[in-house]
Design a protein around this motif. Structure first.
Motif, PDB file in Angstrom:
ATOM      1  N   PHE A 173       9.749   6.864   1.487  1.00  0.00           N
ATOM      2  CA  PHE A 173      10.902   6.916   0.998  1.00  0.00           C
ATOM      3  C   PHE A 173      11.314   6.381  -0.168  1.00  0.00           C
ATOM      4  O   PHE A 173      12.050   6.827  -1.149  1.00  0.00           O
ATOM      5  CB  PHE A 173      12.066   7.065   2.097  1.00  0.00           C
ATOM      6  CG  PHE A 173      13.471   7.396   1.704  1.00  0.00           C
ATOM      7  CD1 PHE A 173      14.051   8.603   1.232  1.00  0.00           C
ATOM      8  CD2 PHE A 173      14.386   6.545   1.293  1.00  0.00           C
ATOM      9  CE1 PHE A 173      15.085   8.848   0.975  1.00  0.00           C
ATOM     10  CE2 PHE A 173      15.639   6.566   0.620  1.00  0.00           C
ATOM     11  CZ  PHE A 173      16.131   8.133   0.439  1.00  0.00           C
ATOM     12  N   ASN A 174      10.928   5.054   0.123  1.00  0.00           N
ATOM     13  CA  ASN A 174      11.322   3.881  -1.128  1.00  0.00           C
ATOM     14  C   ASN A 174      10.100   3.835  -2.161  1.00  0.00           C
ATOM     15  O   ASN A 174       9.759   2.675  -2.767  1.00  0.00           O
ATOM     16  CB  ASN A 174      11.479   2.707  -0.325  1.00  0.00           C
ATOM     17  CG  ASN A 174      12.723   2.600   0.318  1.00  0.00           C
ATOM     18  OD1 ASN A 174      13.960   2.442  -0.378  1.00  0.00           O
ATOM     19  ND2 ASN A 174      13.103   2.641   1.444  1.00  0.00           N
ATOM     20  N   ARG A 175       9.518   4.905  -2.466  1.00  0.00           N
ATOM     21  CA  ARG A 175       8.575   5.313  -3.371  1.00  0.00           C
ATOM     22  C   ARG A 175       7.092   4.677  -3.362  1.00  0.00           C
ATOM     23  O   ARG A 175       6.363   4.430  -4.265  1.00  0.00           O
ATOM     24  CB  ARG A 175       9.045   4.507  -4.716  1.00  0.00           C
ATOM     25  CG  ARG A 175      10.377   5.045  -5.169  1.00  0.00           C
ATOM     26  CD  ARG A 175      10.786   6.601  -5.233  1.00  0.00           C
ATOM     27  NE  ARG A 175      12.069   7.091  -5.647  1.00  0.00           N
ATOM     28  CZ  ARG A 175      12.375   8.415  -5.279  1.00  0.00           C
ATOM     29  NH1 ARG A 175      11.722   9.247  -4.996  1.00  0.00           N
ATOM     30  NH2 ARG A 175      13.631   8.647  -5.753  1.00  0.00           N
ATOM     31  N   ALA A 176       6.704   4.348  -1.994  1.00  0.00           N
ATOM     32  CA  ALA A 176       5.516   3.800  -1.642  1.00  0.00           C
ATOM     33  C   ALA A 176       4.391   4.827  -1.635  1.00  0.00           C
ATOM     34  O   ALA A 176       3.204   4.737  -1.430  1.00  0.00           O
ATOM     35  CB  ALA A 176       5.701   2.920  -0.547  1.00  0.00           C
ATOM     36  N   GLY A 177       4.834   6.124  -1.678  1.00  0.00           N
ATOM     37  CA  GLY A 177       4.160   7.127  -1.382  1.00  0.00           C
ATOM     38  C   GLY A 177       2.765   7.319  -2.089  1.00  0.00           C
ATOM     39  O   GLY A 177       1.545   8.082  -1.512  1.00  0.00           O
ATOM     40  N   ASP A 178       2.740   7.003  -3.349  1.00  0.00           N
ATOM     41  CA  ASP A 178       1.392   7.013  -4.107  1.00  0.00           C
ATOM     42  C   ASP A 178       0.561   5.724  -3.985  1.00  0.00           C
ATOM     43  O   ASP A 178      -0.219   5.563  -4.592  1.00  0.00           O
ATOM     44  CB  ASP A 178       1.802   7.047  -5.822  1.00  0.00           C
ATOM     45  CG  ASP A 178       2.842   6.077  -6.045  1.00  0.00           C
ATOM     46  OD1 ASP A 178       3.436   5.416  -5.480  1.00  0.00           O
ATOM     47  OD2 ASP A 178       2.685   5.726  -7.458  1.00  0.00           O
ATOM     48  N   LEU A 179       0.869   4.848  -3.090  1.00  0.00           N
ATOM     49  CA  LEU A 179       0.321   3.618  -2.973  1.00  0.00           C
ATOM     50  C   LEU A 179      -0.648   3.677  -1.633  1.00  0.00           C
ATOM     51  O   LEU A 179      -0.100   4.154  -0.696  1.00  0.00           O
ATOM     52  CB  LEU A 179       1.191   2.337  -2.959  1.00  0.00           C
ATOM     53  CG  LEU A 179       2.016   2.123  -4.130  1.00  0.00           C
ATOM     54  CD1 LEU A 179       2.917   0.976  -3.866  1.00  0.00           C
ATOM     55  CD2 LEU A 179       1.129   1.596  -5.344  1.00  0.00           C
ATOM     56  N   PRO A 180      -2.186   3.180  -1.809  1.00  0.00           N
ATOM     57  CA  PRO A 180      -2.554   3.175  -0.550  1.00  0.00           C
ATOM     58  C   PRO A 180      -2.108   1.766   0.515  1.00  0.00           C
ATOM     59  O   PRO A 180      -1.262   0.869  -0.027  1.00  0.00           O
ATOM     60  CB  PRO A 180      -3.850   2.782  -0.831  1.00  0.00           C
ATOM     61  CG  PRO A 180      -3.659   1.962  -2.293  1.00  0.00           C
ATOM     62  CD  PRO A 180      -2.465   2.739  -2.762  1.00  0.00           C
ATOM     63  N   ILE A 181      -1.748   2.292   1.861  1.00  0.00           N
ATOM     64  CA  ILE A 181      -1.230   1.389   2.687  1.00  0.00           C
ATOM     65  C   ILE A 181      -2.408   1.069   3.576  1.00  0.00           C
ATOM     66  O   ILE A 181      -2.982   1.618   4.353  1.00  0.00           O
ATOM     67  CB  ILE A 181       0.101   2.003   3.520  1.00  0.00           C
ATOM     68  CG1 ILE A 181       1.146   2.481   2.523  1.00  0.00           C
ATOM     69  CG2 ILE A 181       0.412   0.815   4.559  1.00  0.00           C
ATOM     70  CD1 ILE A 181       1.979   3.274   3.392  1.00  0.00           C
ATOM     71  N   TYR A 182      -2.537  -0.342   3.579  1.00  0.00           N
ATOM     72  CA  TYR A 182      -3.623  -1.042   4.456  1.00  0.00           C
ATOM     73  C   TYR A 182      -2.888  -1.757   5.836  1.00  0.00           C
ATOM     74  O   TYR A 182      -1.844  -2.300   5.605  1.00  0.00           O
ATOM     75  CB  TYR A 182      -4.362  -2.014   3.737  1.00  0.00           C
ATOM     76  CG  TYR A 182      -5.308  -1.634   2.597  1.00  0.00           C
ATOM     77  CD1 TYR A 182      -6.666  -1.329   2.749  1.00  0.00           C
ATOM     78  CD2 TYR A 182      -4.604  -1.074   1.371  1.00  0.00           C
ATOM     79  CE1 TYR A 182      -7.491  -0.668   1.761  1.00  0.00           C
ATOM     80  CE2 TYR A 182      -5.630  -0.346   0.521  1.00  0.00           C
ATOM     81  CZ  TYR A 182      -6.855  -0.372   0.629  1.00  0.00           C
ATOM     82  OH  TYR A 182      -7.728   0.180  -0.525  1.00  0.00           O
ATOM     83  N   THR A 183      -3.383  -1.749   6.931  1.00  0.00           N
ATOM     84  CA  THR A 183      -2.868  -2.412   7.961  1.00  0.00           C
ATOM     85  C   THR A 183      -4.099  -2.969   9.006  1.00  0.00           C
ATOM     86  O   THR A 183      -5.283  -3.166   8.320  1.00  0.00           O
ATOM     87  CB  THR A 183      -2.231  -1.175   8.602  1.00  0.00           C
ATOM     88  OG1 THR A 183      -1.246  -1.806   9.793  1.00  0.00           O
ATOM     89  CG2 THR A 183      -3.046   0.060   8.996  1.00  0.00           C
ATOM     90  N   THR A 184      -3.750  -3.316  10.009  1.00  0.00           N
ATOM     91  CA  THR A 184      -4.637  -3.735  10.963  1.00  0.00           C
ATOM     92  C   THR A 184      -4.982  -2.859  12.146  1.00  0.00           C
ATOM     93  O   THR A 184      -4.078  -1.713  12.453  1.00  0.00           O
ATOM     94  CB  THR A 184      -4.324  -4.954  11.620  1.00  0.00           C
ATOM     95  OG1 THR A 184      -3.252  -4.852  12.631  1.00  0.00           O
ATOM     96  CG2 THR A 184      -3.688  -6.151  10.517  1.00  0.00           C
ATOM     97  N   ALA A 185      -5.898  -3.074  12.940  1.00  0.00           N
ATOM     98  CA  ALA A 185      -6.493  -2.321  13.957  1.00  0.00           C
ATOM     99  C   ALA A 185      -5.245  -2.038  15.205  1.00  0.00           C
ATOM    100  O   ALA A 185      -5.273  -1.219  15.837  1.00  0.00           O
ATOM    101  CB  ALA A 185      -7.350  -2.927  14.806  1.00  0.00           C
ATOM    102  N   LEU A 186      -4.102  -3.116  15.211  1.00  0.00           N
ATOM    103  CA  LEU A 186      -3.051  -2.822  15.936  1.00  0.00           C
ATOM    104  C   LEU A 186      -2.228  -1.643  15.701  1.00  0.00           C
ATOM    105  O   LEU A 186      -1.690  -1.077  16.953  1.00  0.00           O
ATOM    106  CB  LEU A 186      -2.085  -4.181  15.730  1.00  0.00           C
ATOM    107  CG  LEU A 186      -1.122  -4.239  16.757  1.00  0.00           C
ATOM    108  CD1 LEU A 186      -1.743  -4.639  18.294  1.00  0.00           C
ATOM    109  CD2 LEU A 186      -0.069  -5.457  16.464  1.00  0.00           C
ATOM    110  N   VAL A 187      -2.449  -0.895  14.768  1.00  0.00           N
ATOM    111  CA  VAL A 187      -1.591   0.314  14.493  1.00  0.00           C
ATOM    112  C   VAL A 187      -2.403   1.601  15.078  1.00  0.00           C
ATOM    113  O   VAL A 187      -1.801   2.707  15.377  1.00  0.00           O
ATOM    114  CB  VAL A 187      -1.578   0.683  13.066  1.00  0.00           C
ATOM    115  CG1 VAL A 187      -3.006   1.058  12.410  1.00  0.00           C
ATOM    116  CG2 VAL A 187      -0.708   1.482  12.670  1.00  0.00           C
TER     117      VAL A 187
END
Length: 348
Positions: A229-243
């Motif tokens: 919603f805050n304009r991160a839709g075009d950015l790749p989101i990296y996370t950890t295995a906890l997700v």
């Protein structure tokens, strides 16, 4: 020197469920090995004294290699002993901890996942990151590992926000992270100067390649829509295995993370291994710890027979195991992107 394996775990007390998962994984590999050496299990309880007492008893009863303990306190209690046999501690200690010459560290560190995520981003030529992590020790550790790995490859974390876990509305904090709040403030200032309203669509900051998100699955399901919603839709989101809890989720589609083969590898051989232990409650409840136990057995037999050397590698259930230096056995992980209907492999 003895010829058997001693497995030291906190099988009673607050860590018993964790210990049982490791034990069951260890035993699944032990019984799959037709030439397995003698094995004795020792309950170390919850104290450092219990760990040292179990260690002494194991040596007196002929152990040729000691595996465990599992908690950081327990592992630290054995780290400085001048052991006559190899000791494989199932946790990692601080870098400045004094270690004996035959003490080795192996475990499941969230830092492994954060570093792998950073390397994956760098391989995609994505170097400028924003980070959203929980206000906790886990959040601090994973952020530090991600930041260090990103900087080592010429990248940087431009801004960090820390959120309180369990709080549903993080929109103000995320708007500040993404630079949307600054965009809106500039528009308000321009409106005052011009004295008239104008059409406006908030914008995120433009100097960003990716977002690093540290979150459990339940928190990610709240945070990812707010990021988008805050304009991160075009950015790749990296996370950890906890997700990732073993099930893909449409709300989290697009997230990129790195995890152990036991969790995400889809080949026939790995699927057959998982199916063979599917009836064990611990394999279902704590699959990553179960995989740690499987690999601990493989490493223990290598130490027992003197067949492991610095620089050696092993394709394990918890990752590609690499004996990195005198004492640390690290993990290289596989990376994937979550989709609504499953996982998509990514090659770093």
């Amino acid at each position: 020197m003895g010829s058997g394996i001693a497995l030291l775990l906190p099988l009673s007390g607050q860590f018993s469920a964790t210990a049982e998962a490791v034990r069951d994984g260890f035993m699944s590999q032990y019984f799959a090995d037709g030439a397995h050496p003698p094995l004795k299990l020792y309950d170390v309880g919850t104290t450092a004294d219990g760990a040292r007492a179990a260690y002494a008893r194991a040596l007196a009863e002929g152990a040729g290699v000691v595996v465990g303990p599992l908690t950081r306190e327990g592992v630290a209690s054995l780290a400085g002993l001048n052991s006559t046999v190899p000791v494989l501690g199932l946790n990692y200690l601080d870098a400045n901890t004094a270690l004996s010459g035959r003490f080795y560290q192996f475990g499941l560190a969230p830092e492994d996942e954060a570093r792998a995520a950073a390397r994956l981003a760098l391989a995609q030529n994505q170097r400028r990151a924003l980070a959203l992590v929980p206000d906790s020790e886990w959040g601090t550790r994973t952020l530090a590992a991600f930041d260090a790995a990103l900087r080592a490859g010429g990248g940087q974390v431009l801004r960090v926000q820390r959120y309180a876990q369990g709080v549903n509305d993080q929109s103000k904090l995320i708007a500040e992270l993404m630079g949307v709040a600054d965009s809106e403030e500039r528009h308000r200032a321009m409106t005052l100067v011009l004295g008239a309203k104008s059409e406006f669509e908030s914008q995120r900051r433009a100097d960003v390649d990716l977002v690093f998100l540290g979150a459990r699955a339940q928190d990610a399901r709240l945070l990812v829509p707010q990021l988008r919603f805050n304009r991160a839709g075009d950015l790749p989101i990296y996370t950890t295995a906890l997700v990732y809890d073993g099930q893909s989720n449409a709300d989290l589609a697009g997230l990129r993370f790195c995890d152990q083969p036991w969790m995400i590898e889809t080949g026939e051989a790995r699927a057959a291994q998982r199916n063979a232990v599917a009836s064990l409650p611990s394999a279902k409840a704590s699959p990553r710890l179960f995989a740690l136990g499987r690999d601990a057995y493989a490493l223990s037999t290598g130490l027992l027979h003197g067949s492991l050397r610095v620089g050696d590698g092993l394709d394990g259930a918890s990752g590609r195991l690499e004996w990195q230096d005198r004492s640390v056995i690290g993990r290289q992980l596989d990376c994937v992107q979550m989709a609504a209907d499953g996982l998509r492999p990514l090659n770093p």
